[in-house]
Design a protein around this motif. Sequence first.
Motif, mmCIF file in Angstrom:
data_model
loop_
_atom_site.group_PDB
_atom_site.id
_atom_site.type_symbol
_atom_site.label_atom_id
_atom_site.label_comp_id
_atom_site.label_asym_id
_atom_site.label_seq_id
_atom_site.Cartn_x
_atom_site.Cartn_y
_atom_site.Cartn_z
ATOM 1 N N LEU A 107 0.689 -1.331 -0.087
ATOM 2 C CA LEU A 107 -0.003 -0.016 0.137
ATOM 3 C C LEU A 107 1.024 1.306 -0.096
ATOM 4 O O LEU A 107 0.524 2.303 -0.672
ATOM 5 N N ALA A 108 1.949 1.011 0.757
ATOM 6 C CA ALA A 108 2.893 2.481 0.877
ATOM 7 C C ALA A 108 3.160 2.657 -0.838
ATOM 8 O O ALA A 108 3.727 3.841 -1.052
ATOM 9 N N GLU A 109 3.558 1.535 -1.457
ATOM 10 C CA GLU A 109 3.982 1.945 -2.847
ATOM 11 C C GLU A 109 2.819 2.367 -3.749
ATOM 12 O O GLU A 109 2.967 3.357 -4.549
ATOM 13 N N VAL A 324 7.553 -10.503 3.150
ATOM 14 C CA VAL A 324 6.567 -10.715 1.756
ATOM 15 C C VAL A 324 5.378 -10.937 2.406
ATOM 16 O O VAL A 324 5.134 -11.540 3.440
ATOM 17 N N GLY A 325 4.170 -10.273 1.720
ATOM 18 C CA GLY A 325 3.048 -10.548 2.002
ATOM 19 C C GLY A 325 1.843 -9.943 1.173
ATOM 20 O O GLY A 325 2.399 -9.169 0.109
ATOM 21 N N ASP A 326 0.697 -9.712 1.566
ATOM 22 C CA ASP A 326 -0.351 -9.205 1.108
ATOM 23 C C ASP A 326 -0.066 -7.724 0.942
ATOM 24 O O ASP A 326 0.270 -7.206 2.072
ATOM 25 N N ALA A 329 -1.387 -5.580 3.819
ATOM 26 C CA ALA A 329 -0.871 -5.903 5.288
ATOM 27 C C ALA A 329 0.093 -4.879 5.454
ATOM 28 O O ALA A 329 0.931 -4.794 4.987
ATOM 29 N N PRO A 330 -0.064 -4.425 7.037
ATOM 30 C CA PRO A 330 0.921 -3.340 7.680
ATOM 31 C C PRO A 330 2.508 -4.056 7.393
ATOM 32 O O PRO A 330 2.259 -5.253 7.940
ATOM 33 N N GLY A 331 3.459 -3.529 6.967
ATOM 34 C CA GLY A 331 4.733 -4.123 7.079
ATOM 35 C C GLY A 331 5.059 -4.935 5.888
ATOM 36 O O GLY A 331 6.434 -5.164 5.710
#
Length: 491
Positions: A107-109, A324-326, A329-331
């Motif tokens: 999300l940050a990207e 690595v993740g969705d 998801a935060p982080g």
Amino acid sequence: MNAAHGIAPAEAALPFAEAIGQFRAAHAAAATFTVRNPATGARLADVPDLGRMEAGHAIDLARKAFTGWAARTAKERCALLRGWHRLILDRQEELARLLTLEQGKPLAEARAEILYGLTFIEWFAEEARRVYGDIIPTHAADKRLLVLKQPVGVVGAITPWNFPNAMVTRKVAPALAAGCTIVLKPAEETPLSAIALHALALEAGIPAGVVNLVTTSRPGDIGEVLTASHDVRKLSFTGSTEVGRLLMRQCADTIKKLSLELGGNAPFIVFDDADMDAAVAGAIAAKFRNSGQTCVSANRILVQSRVYAAFAERFRSAVATLEVGDGMAPGTGVGPLINAAAVDKVERLVRDAVARGAKIVQGGARHALGGNFYQPTVLTDVRPDMAITGQEIFGPVAPLMVFDTDREAIHLANDTRYGLVSYFYAQDMSRIWRVAEALECGIVVLNSATFSSEATPFGGVKESGIGREGSKYGLDEYVEIKYFCMGGLQG
Ligand code: SIN
């Protein structure tokens, strides 16, 4: 279905569900195709699967709208682009969420991409008012010689899935600023951001017919219609070199103006005088942004022999910390790849490299999350004869190669048909100039991994493309130069 807006219940929670429902309702007769979340495989929305007939209709609308749009003053076009900019700014968080859901990036990207996309609208809204012509000193006393810059006409734009928002604004904004109308075909993996941007353009008062959207699961059909049409005077494409080559061939019959932003095979060179902390951080950013799915991703990391072992270990341990993740998801630092075929390709390239002698020092396999996830991977002992050094990886795999001399580094870096971007880390000023001038590419980046901006020219040489996007040069791609010779003037 919500009868008012044609929104299926599963879509109701999606940002811009209403715009998606309205776009579908506007093409109620068309079949639909499903857009899925690459992190979960979940169905996000069904969108119109438009074909040749609808693409032809979109071109007609763009042609009819062209005269009126081109006749607007630059100030009016600027004001409408600014209105579009304001609406996107107001809804940036929803747009970012929609982008992550359909594309997978953290999300940050996605938030950064929305802001990046906005800069093109702001920039070209301003540039619209600076499309100056020239007055040329005359060669004859009874003549005055002028150069006019006029919009090319109807533009066909084909945008990729890796930047579903910013690549749309990077094409639509300069086209509109110059006075062109446009038919936009977004990638079939990520049409939702384009639908949202299109809805906001209409809401901003950009007249119907100026921006026309064709969503489809059959990109080849739409590409053929856009390239064959005599009414489409320019094609702007961002995507693979393979498809760019095909489109260029198809454009030959109608001699269209072309902008092609194609594949890359970016070298990332670490010389022995580099600031090692900066080089490691830069390599992480240049390799793993968007899970390595950008045409400017570091594709080959070349490290001078004296610092190779130290760099490899520091880089490996930094890669090991990536989460690595969705993307929601935060982080999460590294999201999924776009689809199963992308994971298969990465797996194939790693397998080939290992079979030819490369060593996996980090990752090297599908991720335990399954689906489209692949582990951030570092390979050492990579050599130029391995397939992974000759083509775009488009995944989170970093191949490390060693070199001894500057001459060898330059030879390795240029030993590719691509020429988009080259990164290098060094301190010595003579070396910096020598290397920057010798690298065969459209963009050279020293001691940094970030460089893209609306104010600077983005584009490649060799098989990485033709033309430049963004910057003062970006508008030239959407105008024709007309020489106006005024004769018969009395003394
Ligand atoms: C791309 O990879 O296609 C675009 C990257 C950028 O604009 O920075």
